[in-house]
Design an enzyme around this catalytic site. Structure first.
Site, PDB file in Angstrom:
ATOM      1  N   CYS A 197      46.402  21.801  46.827  1.00 13.28           N
ATOM      2  CA  CYS A 197      45.575  22.604  46.783  1.00 13.28           C
ATOM      3  C   CYS A 197      44.563  21.505  46.800  1.00 13.28           C
ATOM      4  O   CYS A 197      42.999  22.120  47.033  1.00 13.28           O
ATOM      5  CB  CYS A 197      45.519  23.740  46.075  1.00 13.28           C
ATOM      6  SG  CYS A 197      45.653  24.085  44.788  1.00 13.28           S
ATOM      7  N   LYS A 212      38.390  41.776  37.639  1.00 15.42           N
ATOM      8  CA  LYS A 212      39.239  40.647  37.619  1.00 15.42           C
ATOM      9  C   LYS A 212      40.169  39.933  36.894  1.00 15.42           C
ATOM     10  O   LYS A 212      41.177  39.088  37.096  1.00 15.42           O
ATOM     11  CB  LYS A 212      37.762  39.597  38.829  1.00 15.42           C
ATOM     12  CG  LYS A 212      38.471  38.754  39.311  1.00 15.42           C
ATOM     13  CD  LYS A 212      36.595  37.865  40.067  1.00 15.42           C
ATOM     14  CE  LYS A 212      37.397  36.951  40.782  1.00 15.42           C
ATOM     15  NZ  LYS A 212      36.853  35.769  40.697  1.00 15.42           N
ATOM     16  N   MET A 213      39.699  39.669  36.321  1.00 15.90           N
ATOM     17  CA  MET A 213      39.945  38.988  34.726  1.00 15.90           C
ATOM     18  C   MET A 213      40.984  39.838  34.530  1.00 15.90           C
ATOM     19  O   MET A 213      42.699  39.503  34.056  1.00 15.90           O
ATOM     20  CB  MET A 213      39.220  38.958  33.453  1.00 15.90           C
ATOM     21  CG  MET A 213      39.689  38.254  32.383  1.00 15.90           C
ATOM     22  SD  MET A 213      39.886  36.393  33.177  1.00 15.90           S
ATOM     23  CE  MET A 213      38.725  35.656  32.845  1.00 15.90           C
TER      24      MET A 213
END
Lengths: 274, 441
Positions: free
Chosen positions: B62, B218-219
């Site tokens: 990636c 999010k975290m």
């Protein structure tokens, strides 16, 4: 020659005990490559020394305190190796290896010259039952000491995690692993102690008769067995860990030392110089 | 596109590496160049079939796409300019991935010979990774090598013309050396990975452990995902709105996390059910969701089994005093960041040591490559001389009958003569071998 091998073993234990410090305390994992082989060598030469001694003396048992202590040292060093292989940790060596050195250094440089006081027991020295009695009780002592060490390491690791110190050093096993080791050591030690005491009692009944149960060492041993069992019960029931587990293990360990010291009060276990 | 000229122009092959990575190309470019695993074998075979390419390997992750080739100068016209092979590889990308050279050229780096070796060693050792020291890259390089060998794009080391196989093998051992001799891979630097590492310090293996996610963010999602990737098998979600909790649980129930059981804990039931969790991640920001009172009750229900609170919320959801309870471990966002920062510092120090190892290994490998022709020349010279000596002895003995003593004397004499006659040439060649390279960094 057997003393030479024992001295070699002591030196190797000493090297292992020193090498384990940077590996466990200063995050220098490569030192384990010295500590583990040195301990392995120590165990090997220690075993050779014991076998040679027993063959030379035409007997199958340790007959003096020094020899018995030396056997205990061998068991502790073997426990260190077992943990290093099973849990990939050398942290236990911080405690186990110096004790193994201390236990083996006296018989290596100042061999004992004691014999068992009881002549009847002397006749039984070649019997496997007495050997089993001694070996099982030594294994129980080693297991208890291991449990105490695991509880101490648990305490250290717990403090470090709570203080949020660098999570990298020193390298100690995870808390749950330490807790498992502490409990499993106790669970291993209990049947050893139970069987060891039972065998000892039967042998003593045959030789000394019911008076044996009035012996202070025997009474203390039975008391210790009850405390040992209680400790396991409390640990299992309440999930006792950390500081309180260390206190409890230390208390039982002191009990073990008291039982050992009671040799001087015992008519059965007392050793004397010929 | 920058490059260094071929340091061994006289040789019949040259090493060329061309690629893009996270530092030279934005994700939009990298994703257009990425080669999926299922197409890797075909792409490698196609690259190896390009004119002038003797061996080839493609590394596609990636964060990078790299083409490593050995250019053959024996059966083809030499390139008009030293840029030509690089352009050829760009053309391959253009044809195979349907991207325009003009779009990718500004992002492409090119390394030749010694610099290509250095780059490969750095990549395999995870010194060129986005998160320096991460262990996955070595596995990805090994996979590319394995694919290239399978499709015949890399010749076996047994083959005399093999260049990439020994080079890759060397790269793997350099990476192993870096990992064992430095602590570059032993410290984690992201919040989620620090949380997982701390959890392992408490629980050992995370297999079978239960994570309770309280609130959303999010975290906290990232941390929960990381814990699941590390072996946690049960995920409970608690939120003020049950629909939101269901949505979070569904989002975290990814195909990659097969076998993970998810469930929703009603927010009002939180304190009655939180004892089921070994790890509690809180991110409500409501403040004091867990006080010492609730934590004590939780511990009692868990029979003092340890519990790890990861408090990502600001203001904090877990009373700091909970950390004082035996069996409770509370890390807030600052604690986690502090650990990550410490690890980053350690990693920086270790990177220097790792770079030094790589430089040393590059020098060794380059020297060995440079010496290979001289070693071959010495071998050939000795073989030729011995063949001539044997032929002359055979010619002599064909015409005359000689005693064993005479034969032994002739043998000694011819050996001595050959050695003396060859000495100046051998000395010159050996001096060439010993000559230190100019490549010590």
């Amino acid at each position: 020659m057997s003393l030479l091998w024992l001295r070699v073993a002591v030196i190797l234990y000493g090297i292992a005990a020193l090498a384990v410090l940077p590996a466990a305390l200063y995050d220098r994992p490569r030192w384990r490559h010295i500590a583990v082989p040195a301990a392995l060598g120590g165990v090997f030469f220690h075993f050779v020394s014991i076998v040679e001694t027993l063959i030379a003396a035409h007997r199958a048992l340790p007959v003096d305190t020094h020899e018995a202590l030396s056997w205990l040292g061998l068991l502790l060093a073997a426990a260190f190796l077992l943990l290093a292989v099973r849990f990939r940790t050398v942290s236990f060596g911080i405690f186990l290896l110096p004790v193994a050195v201390l236990l083996a250094i006296v018989p290596a440089f100042h061999p004992g010259n004691e014999t068992l006081a009881s002549p009847q027991l002397g006749l039984q020295l070649r019997t496997g039952w007495l050997l089993l009695h001694i070996a099982l009780l030594l294994a129980a002592y080693a297991a208890l000491f291991l449990s105490l060490v695991a509880s101490l390491l648990y305490l250290i690791q717990e403090r470090r995690l709570k203080q949020k110190a660098s999570i990298r050093t020193p390298r100690l096993p995870p808390l749950e692993t330490l807790d498992q080791i502490a409990l499993k050591a106790l669970l291993f030690g209990l049947p050893c102690m139970t069987a060891g005491l039972l065998i000892g009692s039967v042998l003593a009944l045959e030789t000394t008769g019911p008076a044996f149960f009035a012996d202070p060492k025997v009474l203390l041993s039975l008391a210790m067995w009850i405390v040992y069992m209680l400790m396991i019960f409390i640990r299992r029931q309440s999930g006792l860990r950390g500081r309180r587990a260390v206190y409890l293990s230390s208390f039982v360990f002191l009990g073990v030392l008291a039982v050992w010291a009671a040799n001087s009060l015992s008519a059965v276990h007392r050793f004397k110089t010929p | 596109m920058s490059h260094k000229p071929n340091s061994n122009p006289a040789e019949s092959s040259s090493l060329l590496l061309l690629g893009v990575n996270h530092t030279t190309a934005p994700v939009e470019v990298r994703e257009r160049l990425a080669i999926p695993t299922e197409r890797l074998a075909d792409a490698t075979r196609t690259l190896a079939g390009q004119p002038g390419v003797r061996e080839a390997l493609i590394l596609s992750t990636c964060n990078r796409v790299e083409l490593l080739t050995v250019q053959d100068h024996t059966n083809h016209e030499p390139p008009l300019t030293s840029d030509a092979p690089g352009i050829g590889m760009l053309r391959f990308l253009e044809q195979y991935l349907h991207v325009r050279v003009i779009d990718i050229q500004p992002h492409v780096y090119e390394h030749r010979e010694r610099e290509a070796i250095r780059h490969l060693f750095r990549v395999a050792s995870s010194l060129d990774s986005m998160v320096v020291g991460e262990p996955q890259i070595l596995g990805q390089v090994k996979q590319s090598w394995s694919v290239a060998r399978e499709v015949g794009a890399i010749k076996s080391t047994d083959s005399l013309s093999s260049t990439l196989d020994p080079l890759l093998q060397r790269a793997f051992s350099v990476a192993k050396r870096v990992r064992t001799e430095t602590r570059i891979g032993s410290s984690t630097v992201s919040i989620a990975s620090v949380a997982a590492e701390l959890a392992r310090k408490i629980f050992g293996s995370l297999a079978g452990k239960t994570v309770l996610l309280v609130g959303a963010g999010k975290m906290s999602d990232l941390t929960a995902r990381h814990l699941i990737q590390n072996g946690c098998t049960t995920l409970l979600v608690s939120n003020r709105t049950s629909e939101r909790a269901e949505a979070i649980a569904a989002a975290l129930r990814s195909p990659a996390a097969a076998g993970v059981v998810t469930g929703v804990v009603p927010f009002e039931q939180l304190h009655h059910q939180s004892h089921r969790a070994d790890i509690v991640i809180t991110s409500t920001g409501a403040g004091q969701v867990f006080t010492t009172l609730e934590a004590r009750a939780l511990l009692q229900r868990r029979r003092n089994r340890p519990v790890f609170f990861i408090d990502i919320a600001v203001p904090r959801d877990v009373d700091p005093a909970v950390n004082g309870l035996e069996g409770c471990f509370v890390y807030d966002i600052d604690d986690l960041q502090q650990v990550a920062a410490q690890n980053q510092t350690v990693r920086g120090r270790e990177t220097e040591a790792a770079e030094s190892i790589v430089s040393h290994e590059v020098a060794r490998y380059s020297d060995r490559l440079a010496q290979a022709p001289a070693t071959e020349s010495i071998k050939q010279l000795l073989l030729d001389a011995e063949a001539t000596r044997q032929a002359e002895i055979a010619r002599l003995t064909a015409h005359q009958t000689l005693s064993a003593e005479q034969l032994a004397a002739i043998d000694r004499l011819t050996r001595s003569l050959t050695a003396k006659l060859l000495h100046p040439q051998l000395a010159r060649l050996r001096a060439d071998l010993r000559e230190p390279g100019d490549d010590t960094d």
